[in-house]
Design a protein around this motif. Structure first.
Motif, PDB file in Angstrom:
ATOM      1  N   PRO A  18       0.845  -1.210   0.000  1.00  0.00           N
ATOM      2  CA  PRO A  18       0.000   0.000   0.000  1.00  0.00           C
ATOM      3  C   PRO A  18       0.876   1.255   0.000  1.00  0.00           C
ATOM      4  N   LEU A  19       1.446   1.570  -1.175  1.00  0.00           N
ATOM      5  CA  LEU A  19       2.494   2.592  -1.231  1.00  0.00           C
ATOM      6  C   LEU A  19       2.037   3.969  -0.748  1.00  0.00           C
ATOM      7  N   GLN A  20       0.749   4.276  -1.004  1.00  0.00           N
ATOM      8  CA  GLN A  20       0.266   5.598  -0.582  1.00  0.00           C
ATOM      9  C   GLN A  20       0.379   5.736   0.944  1.00  0.00           C
ATOM     10  N   ARG A  21      -0.044   4.667   1.654  1.00  0.00           N
ATOM     11  CA  ARG A  21       0.003   4.715   3.125  1.00  0.00           C
ATOM     12  C   ARG A  21       1.461   4.706   3.609  1.00  0.00           C
ATOM     13  N   LEU A  22       2.298   3.924   2.942  1.00  0.00           N
ATOM     14  CA  LEU A  22       3.693   3.829   3.382  1.00  0.00           C
ATOM     15  C   LEU A  22       4.418   5.166   3.173  1.00  0.00           C
ATOM     16  N   ARG A  23       4.050   5.844   2.063  1.00  0.00           N
ATOM     17  CA  ARG A  23       4.671   7.156   1.831  1.00  0.00           C
ATOM     18  C   ARG A  23       4.221   8.153   2.891  1.00  0.00           C
ATOM     19  N   MET A  24       2.966   7.979   3.340  1.00  0.00           N
ATOM     20  CA  MET A  24       2.459   8.872   4.397  1.00  0.00           C
ATOM     21  C   MET A  24       3.300   8.659   5.675  1.00  0.00           C
ATOM     22  N   LEU A  25       3.619   7.398   5.985  1.00  0.00           N
ATOM     23  CA  LEU A  25       4.452   7.108   7.167  1.00  0.00           C
ATOM     24  C   LEU A  25       5.826   7.751   6.990  1.00  0.00           C
ATOM     25  N   GLN A  26       6.335   7.637   5.765  1.00  0.00           N
ATOM     26  CA  GLN A  26       7.649   8.221   5.465  1.00  0.00           C
ATOM     27  C   GLN A  26       7.627   9.737   5.697  1.00  0.00           C
ATOM     28  N   ASP A  27       6.544  10.384   5.203  1.00  0.00           N
ATOM     29  CA  ASP A  27       6.424  11.846   5.380  1.00  0.00           C
ATOM     30  C   ASP A  27       6.362  12.195   6.860  1.00  0.00           C
ATOM     31  N   ARG A  28       5.560  11.420   7.609  1.00  0.00           N
ATOM     32  CA  ARG A  28       5.400  11.690   9.046  1.00  0.00           C
ATOM     33  C   ARG A  28       6.735  11.634   9.770  1.00  0.00           C
ATOM     34  N   LEU A  29       7.601  10.715   9.333  1.00  0.00           N
ATOM     35  CA  LEU A  29       8.899  10.587  10.002  1.00  0.00           C
ATOM     36  C   LEU A  29       9.911  11.571   9.432  1.00  0.00           C
ATOM     37  N   GLY A  30       9.472  12.358   8.474  1.00  0.00           N
ATOM     38  CA  GLY A  30      10.360  13.381   7.903  1.00  0.00           C
ATOM     39  C   GLY A  30      11.507  12.797   7.103  1.00  0.00           C
ATOM     40  N   VAL A  31      11.290  11.629   6.483  1.00  0.00           N
ATOM     41  CA  VAL A  31      12.352  11.047   5.643  1.00  0.00           C
ATOM     42  C   VAL A  31      12.113  11.519   4.208  1.00  0.00           C
ATOM     43  N   THR A  32      12.955  12.431   3.738  1.00  0.00           N
ATOM     44  CA  THR A  32      12.761  12.988   2.396  1.00  0.00           C
ATOM     45  C   THR A  32      13.739  12.337   1.413  1.00  0.00           C
ATOM     46  N   SER A  33      13.505  12.576   0.111  1.00  0.00           N
ATOM     47  CA  SER A  33      14.427  11.991  -0.872  1.00  0.00           C
ATOM     48  C   SER A  33      15.824  12.621  -0.726  1.00  0.00           C
ATOM     49  N   ARG A  34      15.853  13.850  -0.225  1.00  0.00           N
ATOM     50  CA  ARG A  34      17.162  14.490   0.016  1.00  0.00           C
ATOM     51  C   ARG A  34      17.941  13.717   1.101  1.00  0.00           C
ATOM     52  N   HIS A  35      17.182  13.290   2.157  1.00  0.00           N
ATOM     53  CA  HIS A  35      17.825  12.500   3.221  1.00  0.00           C
ATOM     54  C   HIS A  35      18.370  11.189   2.671  1.00  0.00           C
ATOM     55  N   LEU A  36      17.529  10.547   1.825  1.00  0.00           N
ATOM     56  CA  LEU A  36      17.954   9.255   1.280  1.00  0.00           C
ATOM     57  C   LEU A  36      19.201   9.424   0.417  1.00  0.00           C
ATOM     58  N   GLN A  37      19.211  10.534  -0.330  1.00  0.00           N
ATOM     59  CA  GLN A  37      20.377  10.821  -1.168  1.00  0.00           C
ATOM     60  C   GLN A  37      21.626  11.016  -0.304  1.00  0.00           C
ATOM     61  N   ARG A  38      21.424  11.701   0.822  1.00  0.00           N
ATOM     62  CA  ARG A  38      22.541  11.980   1.741  1.00  0.00           C
ATOM     63  C   ARG A  38      23.119  10.655   2.273  1.00  0.00           C
ATOM     64  N   ILE A  39      22.203   9.723   2.599  1.00  0.00           N
ATOM     65  CA  ILE A  39      22.656   8.422   3.104  1.00  0.00           C
ATOM     66  C   ILE A  39      23.363   7.647   1.985  1.00  0.00           C
TER      67      ILE A  39
END
Ligand code: HEM
Length: 398
Positions: A18-39
């Motif tokens: 359920p990608l829509q819900r999982l992305r919502m969890l990701q947003d709530r935790l403040g994990v952005t694509s910029r963060h992922l890029q940094r990692i």
């Protein structure tokens, strides 16, 4: 741990994440694509420890009696090391957020299917977090360390949340698979029993004392058939993801009323807002809501002197993005103390009730981001108040 899959899991494993819900969890935790890029940019620092991570996790889990039992009876040590190495590598080197979330969700499903207790999964993520912190402390300079550790913590939290989502989704789905199976198994014998009792009833004269026994058997069989139908509907409403659409109220209500055919003598009024003629909901769920609420109201009206059913809609006064739909009947008013009990499955005050109409309606309403309540008006009647999101003009695709 059994390597055999529990019954009902084969379908769940192939269910899309359920990608829509999982992305919502990701947003709530403040994990952005910029963060992922940094990692990703720092991945070389961590990837050299991939093997060490997998071995360390295996040794720590193998040191504990309960998890050792699982590992010794599960896939080989080599396979678990391989799985954990792959996961660690993807954690630091994820190419696409979507793939990462979907893979994480699938690993949650695999754990449920393999019968791994969620507590050990949480523990393993805590151990993974400690390992990752140790690598960061050892290899990063103090300027980068603080910020990176915060990002890594959020990503571990996201993994655990997604695992938990998969765990809850698959377990509740499995319960519902079992309920569906039971309902199916019960439906066929009930139909046969009902048919036979009906035949016996027709062959028995009314004067025969057995006639009344057959009649009550038939009534009970019909009640059970209705119960099986309602349990199946409840299950379907629970499992189906809503497909939101522009739903005009008038035709939706009229179709259900035509189906229910109110008894002669019942006055039916529809007073619907012309300014807000539609809600934004799943059309199938909306039909189920109206069916059960109108059926409940019509059944209640059999005991009214001047039966009246009234449906009124108006914009909600507190939140202008919602519409209130009031379904009023002037039959007997429920006891205000037992109102919430009426929403509990199997609780019914009617001789032939199954106790499922209101729970089904409430489930369907809340699935559509709405609210359902009962408002008793002493000496007047009862209103079922349904509040649902209004359809915005942009959603108007009649
Ligand atoms: C950091 C925590 C964990 C992570 C990231 C993780 C990751 C994964 C992944 C990605 C899979 C799917 C592999 C595939 O389908 O190819 C998997 C499967 C599995 N995991 Fe875990 N896992 C964790 C903790 C645990 C623990 C604590 C146990 C048991 C003590 C466990 C036992 C299993 C088993 C038995 C499978 C199924 C393997 C199979 O038969 O294919 N995992 N895990």
């Amino acid at each position: 741990m059994s390597q055999e899959m529990s019954p009902g899991f084969s379908g769940i494993l192939s269910a899309p994440a359920p990608l829509q819900r999982l992305r919502m969890l990701q947003d709530r935790l403040g994990v952005t694509s910029r963060h992922l890029q940094r990692i990703n940019d720092l991945s070389d620092v961590f990837l050299s420890e991939t093997e060490a991570f997998a071995h360390s996790l295996y040794e720590q889990l193998h040191d504990m009696q309960t998890t050792r039992m699982i590992l010794d009876h599960g896939p080989s040590r080599e396979k678990m090391i391989r799985i954990w190495s792959r996961w660690y590598a993807s954690f630091f080197h994820n190419q696409s957020t979507e793939n990462f979330l979907a893979a994480q969700w699938r690993s949650g499903l695999r754990h449920v299917a393999s019968g791994v207790d969620h507590r050990w999964i949480s523990l393993a993520y805590a151990l993974a977090r400690v390992f990752i912190h140790q690598v960061a402390t050892k290899k990063l300079d103090s300027a980068t360390k603080g910020e990176t550790q915060d990002l890594l913590d959020r990503l571990v939290d996201l993994c655990l949340l997604v695992e938990t989502d998969a765990f809850i989704t698959s377990l509740s789905r499995c319960d519902h698979e079992i309920i569906r199976g039971i309902a199916h198994q019960v439906r066929n014998p009930l139909t046969i029993i009902g048919g036979n009792v009906m035949r016996l009833l027709k062959q028995t004269p009314k004067s025969d004392p057995v006639h009344d026994i057959y009649a009550s058997m038939l009534t009970e069989t019909s009640r059970l058939e209705r119960m099986v139908r309602n349990v199946t509907t409840y299950n379907e409403v629970f499992q189906r993801e809503p497909g939101m659409a522009f739903c005009p109220l008038e035709p939706a209500l009229q179709t259900v009323l035509d189906e229910l055919r109110p008894e002669e003598g019942i006055a039916v009024y529809l007073q619907l807002s012309s300014k807000h003629p539609a809600v934004f909901a799943d059309p199938k769920d909306l039909r189920i809501v109206f069916y059960h609420l109108l059926q409940n109201s019509l059944e209640n009206l059999t005991k009214a002197d001047y039966p009246e059913l009234r449906v009124i809609s108006a914009q909600n006064v507190d939140n202008d993005r919602f519409l209130d739909i009031r379904i009023f009947n002037n039959g007997p008013v429920p006891d205000p103390d037992s109102l919430e009990k009426l929403f509990t499955p199997f609780y019914s005050t009617k001789a032939l009730g199954t106790g499922f109409g209101l729970p089904i309606a409430r489930l369907a309403v809340s699935k559509n981001q709405g609210h359902l309540s009962l408002i008793p008006e002493p000496n007047k009647g009862t209103t079922c108040l349904v509040t649902l999101p209004l359809a915005e003009p942009s959603e108007n695709h009649p």
